[in-house]
Design an enzyme around this catalytic site. Structure first.
Site, PDB file in Angstrom:
ATOM      1  N   GLU A 117     -15.278  -0.318 -12.937  1.00 36.03           N
ATOM      2  CA  GLU A 117     -14.118  -1.096 -11.548  1.00 36.03           C
ATOM      3  C   GLU A 117     -15.347  -0.929 -10.782  1.00 36.03           C
ATOM      4  OE1 GLU A 117     -12.415  -2.626 -12.748  1.00 36.03           O
ATOM      5  OE2 GLU A 117     -10.932  -1.670 -14.763  1.00 36.03           O
ATOM      6  N   HIS A 141      -7.394   1.494  -6.155  1.00 32.54           N
ATOM      7  CA  HIS A 141      -7.314   1.465  -7.132  1.00 32.54           C
ATOM      8  C   HIS A 141      -6.494   2.616  -7.691  1.00 32.54           C
ATOM      9  CE1 HIS A 141      -6.103  -0.178 -11.709  1.00 32.54           C
ATOM     10  NE2 HIS A 141      -6.637   0.716 -11.725  1.00 32.54           N
ATOM     11  N   HIS A 143      -2.411   3.830 -10.899  1.00 30.42           N
ATOM     12  CA  HIS A 143      -1.252   3.457 -11.933  1.00 30.42           C
ATOM     13  C   HIS A 143      -0.046   4.120 -11.085  1.00 30.42           C
ATOM     14  CE1 HIS A 143      -4.964   4.118 -15.026  1.00 30.42           C
ATOM     15  NE2 HIS A 143      -4.674   2.978 -14.679  1.00 30.42           N
ATOM     16  N   GLU A 171      10.193  -0.978   6.097  1.00 28.01           N
ATOM     17  CA  GLU A 171       9.060  -0.749   6.810  1.00 28.01           C
ATOM     18  C   GLU A 171       8.031  -1.425   5.977  1.00 28.01           C
ATOM     19  OE1 GLU A 171       7.252   3.005   6.091  1.00 28.01           O
ATOM     20  OE2 GLU A 171       7.912   3.740   4.102  1.00 28.01           O
ATOM     21  N   HIS A 212      -0.492  -2.473 -15.117  1.00 30.03           N
ATOM     22  CA  HIS A 212      -1.491  -2.043 -15.845  1.00 30.03           C
ATOM     23  C   HIS A 212      -1.414  -0.651 -14.397  1.00 30.03           C
ATOM     24  CE1 HIS A 212      -6.499  -1.547 -15.312  1.00 30.03           C
ATOM     25  NE2 HIS A 212      -5.922  -0.776 -15.062  1.00 30.03           N
TER      26      HIS A 212
END
EC number: 4.1.2.19
Length: 274
Positions: A117, A141, A143, A171, A212
């Protein structure tokens, strides 16, 4: 000779990846993390660098990142193993003078390469540099379980998703007043998803990839981890609330406006208008 594995940036990557693994956000080789550095950060550790750094061209030039070093997670590497062998699972790369490619200065041993990525990360770094005047340095990134779950049951619309997360935990509006960008489902590891993510990063520090995971951006590893953690906590609350039959009361628009005023943030208008 100073040992680079004891540097603040390697130790920071070890902590962030280990914490993410313990959260359950990064199964197997899921997730990736990049931190933009300065030359001064890596200067004391030149003796640790590879004698013949490998060069890898980028699929598209990124002149904004020219001569910039990063520490990155590796492709196919497990977050749970970073703490066991940082040099095998992390790498320091430096973009060349015209932004056309990068050298692997340290780590990523045994011919390993940076995360698949990397295009999404580098493109997002470019946009966050511009959006924050260089303040943001981290792209993460992962999951995050409950955020993924919500992409199956909520309308995948920025305003709708943002408003629900704001209502899920007080918050949230303070932590991400700019809301959450959302993409359509796309094939990961491509320039296309990288470009789409970067476009959303122009406006949002959080971007969801439906079914994803999530991308987050911030000035430090702690801030970026905390950003995702805050959104994920709200998503966890919402999953419980929906499982119990849905909301009977929630934070009102007027209360959200008051919250923004108290903490000096400007909430995303489209989410506030719902």
């Amino acid at each position: 000779m100073q040992n680079i594995t004891q540097s603040w940036f390697v130790q920071g990557m070890i902590k962030a990846t280990t914490d993410a693994w313990l959260k359950g956000w990064d199964e197997r080789n899921g997730g990736n993390l990049t931190l933009r550095l300065d030359d001064a950060d890596i200067a004391p550790y030149h003796d640790n660098f590879h004698q013949q750094p490998r060069y890898i061209p980028l699929s598209q030039p990124m002149p904004l990142l020219a001569n910039t070093p990063f520490i990155v997670t590796g492709s196919g590497k497990f977050f749970r193993n970073v703490q066991l062998d940082p040099a095998a699972n992390l790498g320091i790369v430096k973009v060349d003078s015209d932004g056309a490619g990068y050298h692997i200065l340290w780590g990523l041993t045994n011919e390993a390469v940076p995360t698949s990525e990397l295009p999404a990360h580098f493109l997002s770094h470019c946009e966050r540099i511009k959006a924050t005047n260089g303040k943001d340095r981290v792209i993460m990134h992962c999951h995050a379980t409950n955020l993924i779950a919500l992409t199956y049951v909520l309308e995948n619309d920025t305003a709708v998703f943002t408003r629900q997360l704001w209502e899920g935990s007080t918050e949230c509006l303070v932590v991400f007043p700019d809301g959450v960008g959302i993409l359509p489902w796309m094939v990961p590891g491509t320039d296309e998803i990288g470009q789409a993510t970067a476009q959303e990063m122009q406006k949002h520090s959080l971007v969801l990839w439906p079914f994803h995971g999530v991308f987050g951006s911030g000035p430090t590893l702690d801030e970026t981890f905390g950003l995702i953690d805050t959104a994920e906590k709200s998503a966890q609350v919402l999953v419980k609330v929906y499982s119990m039959g849905g909301m009977k009361q929630t934070i009102s628009r007027e209360e959200l406006i008051a919250l923004g005023k108290r903490f000096g943030v400007t909430p995303l208008a489209s989410a506030l208008a719902l």
